[in-house]
Design a protein around this motif. Structure first.
Motif, PDB file in Angstrom:
ATOM      1  N   VAL A   1      42.511 -39.585   1.698  1.00  8.80           N
ATOM      2  CA  VAL A   1      41.257 -38.935   0.934  1.00  8.80           C
ATOM      3  C   VAL A   1      39.932 -39.347   1.620  1.00  8.80           C
ATOM      4  O   VAL A   1      39.110 -38.474   1.236  1.00  8.80           O
ATOM      5  CB  VAL A   1      41.060 -39.308  -0.713  1.00  8.80           C
ATOM      6  CG1 VAL A   1      42.473 -38.886  -1.408  1.00  8.80           C
ATOM      7  CG2 VAL A   1      41.127 -40.927  -0.585  1.00  8.80           C
ATOM      8  N   LEU A   2      40.010 -40.359   2.363  1.00  9.90           N
ATOM      9  CA  LEU A   2      38.672 -40.605   3.027  1.00  9.90           C
ATOM     10  C   LEU A   2      38.485 -39.516   4.075  1.00  9.90           C
ATOM     11  O   LEU A   2      37.105 -39.063   4.096  1.00  9.90           O
ATOM     12  CB  LEU A   2      38.705 -42.054   3.770  1.00  9.90           C
ATOM     13  CG  LEU A   2      38.756 -43.369   2.846  1.00  9.90           C
ATOM     14  CD1 LEU A   2      39.001 -44.578   3.409  1.00  9.90           C
ATOM     15  CD2 LEU A   2      37.418 -43.493   2.093  1.00  9.90           C
TER      16      LEU A   2
ATOM     17  N   MET B   1      43.550 -48.965  -7.255  1.00 11.53           N
ATOM     18  CA  MET B   1      43.748 -47.760  -7.802  1.00 11.53           C
ATOM     19  C   MET B   1      44.451 -46.789  -7.079  1.00 11.53           C
ATOM     20  O   MET B   1      45.241 -46.162  -7.733  1.00 11.53           O
ATOM     21  CB  MET B   1      42.181 -47.119  -7.864  1.00 11.53           C
ATOM     22  CG  MET B   1      42.183 -45.895  -8.441  1.00 11.53           C
ATOM     23  SD  MET B   1      42.519 -45.800 -10.373  1.00 11.53           S
ATOM     24  CE  MET B   1      40.867 -45.734 -10.911  1.00 11.53           C
TER      25      MET B   1
ATOM     26  N   ALA C   1      47.903 -47.513  -7.582  1.00 14.28           N
ATOM     27  CA  ALA C   1      48.469 -47.334  -8.989  1.00 14.28           C
ATOM     28  C   ALA C   1      48.905 -46.054  -9.035  1.00 14.28           C
ATOM     29  O   ALA C   1      49.819 -45.556  -9.897  1.00 14.28           O
ATOM     30  CB  ALA C   1      47.577 -47.983  -9.914  1.00 14.28           C
ATOM     31  N   LEU C   2      48.180 -45.042  -8.271  1.00 17.19           N
ATOM     32  CA  LEU C   2      48.421 -43.821  -8.422  1.00 17.19           C
ATOM     33  C   LEU C   2      49.018 -42.840  -7.165  1.00 17.19           C
ATOM     34  O   LEU C   2      49.031 -41.552  -7.263  1.00 17.19           O
ATOM     35  CB  LEU C   2      46.881 -43.007  -8.660  1.00 17.19           C
ATOM     36  CG  LEU C   2      46.410 -43.601 -10.032  1.00 17.19           C
ATOM     37  CD1 LEU C   2      45.154 -42.542 -10.327  1.00 17.19           C
ATOM     38  CD2 LEU C   2      47.165 -43.169 -11.180  1.00 17.19           C
ATOM     39  N   ASP C   3      49.579 -43.826  -6.212  1.00 16.60           N
ATOM     40  CA  ASP C   3      50.133 -43.051  -4.994  1.00 16.60           C
ATOM     41  C   ASP C   3      49.281 -42.244  -4.245  1.00 16.60           C
ATOM     42  O   ASP C   3      49.540 -41.154  -3.760  1.00 16.60           O
ATOM     43  CB  ASP C   3      51.243 -42.300  -5.501  1.00 16.60           C
ATOM     44  CG  ASP C   3      52.554 -42.877  -5.261  1.00 16.60           C
ATOM     45  OD1 ASP C   3      52.911 -43.951  -4.468  1.00 16.60           O
ATOM     46  OD2 ASP C   3      53.512 -42.925  -6.222  1.00 16.60           O
ATOM     47  N   ILE C   4      47.879 -42.809  -4.150  1.00 14.38           N
ATOM     48  CA  ILE C   4      47.002 -41.815  -3.411  1.00 14.38           C
ATOM     49  C   ILE C   4      46.925 -42.549  -1.999  1.00 14.38           C
ATOM     50  O   ILE C   4      47.022 -43.706  -1.892  1.00 14.38           O
ATOM     51  CB  ILE C   4      45.486 -42.198  -4.229  1.00 14.38           C
ATOM     52  CG1 ILE C   4      45.508 -41.265  -5.380  1.00 14.38           C
ATOM     53  CG2 ILE C   4      44.350 -41.462  -3.308  1.00 14.38           C
ATOM     54  CD1 ILE C   4      44.392 -41.302  -6.142  1.00 14.38           C
TER      55      ILE C   4
ATOM     56  N   CYS D   1      39.450 -50.416  -5.271  1.00 16.79           N
ATOM     57  CA  CYS D   1      39.678 -49.011  -4.843  1.00 16.79           C
ATOM     58  C   CYS D   1      41.079 -48.986  -4.297  1.00 16.79           C
ATOM     59  O   CYS D   1      41.811 -47.858  -4.651  1.00 16.79           O
ATOM     60  CB  CYS D   1      38.758 -48.427  -3.693  1.00 16.79           C
ATOM     61  SG  CYS D   1      37.108 -48.175  -4.706  1.00 16.79           S
TER      62      CYS D   1
ATOM     63  N   PRO E   1      45.021 -47.151 -14.426  1.00 18.02           N
ATOM     64  CA  PRO E   1      43.901 -46.493 -13.719  1.00 18.02           C
ATOM     65  C   PRO E   1      42.705 -46.930 -14.646  1.00 18.02           C
ATOM     66  O   PRO E   1      41.669 -47.305 -14.031  1.00 18.02           O
ATOM     67  CB  PRO E   1      44.495 -45.148 -13.830  1.00 18.02           C
ATOM     68  CG  PRO E   1      45.977 -44.944 -13.905  1.00 18.02           C
ATOM     69  CD  PRO E   1      46.394 -46.243 -14.650  1.00 18.02           C
TER      70      PRO E   1
ATOM     71  N   MET F   1      44.832 -43.406   0.763  1.00 18.59           N
ATOM     72  CA  MET F   1      43.386 -43.674   1.068  1.00 18.59           C
ATOM     73  C   MET F   1      42.878 -43.143   2.245  1.00 18.59           C
ATOM     74  O   MET F   1      41.784 -42.602   2.332  1.00 18.59           O
ATOM     75  CB  MET F   1      43.141 -45.236   1.171  1.00 18.59           C
ATOM     76  CG  MET F   1      42.743 -45.952  -0.418  1.00 18.59           C
ATOM     77  SD  MET F   1      42.183 -47.606  -0.106  1.00 18.59           S
ATOM     78  CE  MET F   1      40.599 -47.337  -0.369  1.00 18.59           C
ATOM     79  N   SER F   2      43.721 -43.317   3.270  1.00 18.39           N
ATOM     80  CA  SER F   2      43.158 -42.923   4.474  1.00 18.39           C
ATOM     81  C   SER F   2      42.929 -41.190   4.527  1.00 18.39           C
ATOM     82  O   SER F   2      42.186 -40.666   4.839  1.00 18.39           O
ATOM     83  CB  SER F   2      44.482 -43.023   5.644  1.00 18.39           C
ATOM     84  OG  SER F   2      43.918 -42.504   6.886  1.00 18.39           O
TER      85      SER F   2
END
Lengths: 139, 139, 139, 139
Positions: free
Chosen positions: C99-100, C88, C91-94, C85, C36, C96-97
């Motif tokens: 958090v956006l 990232m 890498a962190l299992d986020i 992005c 990260p 995106m959809s």
């Protein structure tokens, strides 16, 4: 001019450096480009070029073992940044020597050495910084 | 130490500044945090804080009219950047005075004043920089 | 894979994009590089490359007149940033959809459209943002 | 509008996201602020805020152990960056979906998976990238 540069070599003052940058810029007719917003952009770009030297790499384990070529490139990028900082100072009539000393003094007060030196980690350092009176210390 | 700070006040040398930063850092036990990669990150972050002062704003039309509070904040951010540059130099045994003078000399050669001063715009300045022998490929 | 890319062409979802980046990275064995901290550094570097396209230049007076080559380069730099992005996020299992959408909702509440639209300038927008209960809400 | 947001929740497309950002910005009367140079500055500032989350810290040793609060903050900063990227795309009539797919395709060609996957380190990856015909010195 070149003789002056040589003369300054032994004991360059911050003020002398700032003047040297001003001469360098003025001789080239570049003052007109040095609008503060653009100089700030340039400082950010140069900082990013310095950062690029560390991208994807582990921290050098020991400074003594730092590759000589890398050290030279870091030195150059540092110089680029500080030279642009002098350009900003010149563009806005800021006395670099004064703001540097003021900031160090301010930081000394903000982080009292005796307290800070005992902190176990950086988070504890931060908690020392924010006095109880301020609600959740910004930076 | 504080007396030394005051003594330096009139004619701070680059070397004296670098030493002052070293004392400030060492007294707080912070040398251990100053790994080059982290210091480079810190320089980038401080540069971005400087940039933030210009976000969404037109360039100040005339320097003389610059808001006093803004000027003070710019001075502080500049100081933060240059202080971190000194931290990097200290962490890697780089002589700031030397790299600054070397870079100015190098730039003087790269951009000959008499040629550059005649350039109409920055694109022309760039074309002067790249000598005919190098096939474009600047950065 | 290539057929999938083509299939996605018409209606790329954020999730599909994130997966596409993951495939691209995994096939090259690059997951191991994507720590990260290093990805954050890479995003900052790419952002600086985008910024460089505007260095020393006035704002393009009208978008319609934007040079086509410049527009293409801006598009590429934007893509580089958003791709990192996604790295990232991967890498962190986020998601995106998620958090956006969350951030847009949060911003909608933070800056109520009817109030903000009446603000004369950005400083007034900022004052709307900070509710009376928070004491001087910086970010 | 809010109903649309909810509807998009399951499968947000890149185009839908770009439109959502446009609505958010337009409703607030913010298009006038979104000059490309200022948006580029904003992307750089947000990237630096993301970077700040990693300042002075070792890389998280294992993603699985990442602090939940930190993960949420990283997600928010990522969202801020990508939202500003959409603002830039909207300001310049750039189709994000298109530039993202184009860049991934371009990168796939630039770094052939089978060659790159065998590289021992990042320096070897770089050497693969630069074809023998180009005389080093891109990026």
């Amino acid at each position: 001019m070149n003789s002056e540069v040589v003369a300054l070599d032994d004991e360059l003052t911050v003020e002398g450096f700032q003047r040297l940058v001003d001469e360098y810029v003025s001789e080239r007719g570049w003052r007109k480009y040095h609008k503060p917003k653009d100089v700030a952009i340039s400082i950010a770009i140069e900082s990013s070029e310095l950062l690029e030297l560390f991208q994807w790499k582990p921290d050098p384990p020991e400074t003594g073992k730092l590759d000589k070529g890398l050290k030279a490139r870091i030195g150059e990028e540092l110089a680029d940044i500080v030279i642009y900082c002098a350009c900003m100072a010149n563009a806005l009539d800021i006395d670099m020597s004064e703001v540097l000393l003021d900031k160090i003094k301010k930081n000394r007060r903000k982080y009292p050495a005796e307290k800070v030196a005992k902190a176990k980690d950086w988070d504890e350092v931060r908690s020392i910084r924010s006095k109880p009176s301020e609600k959740n210390g910004d930076d």
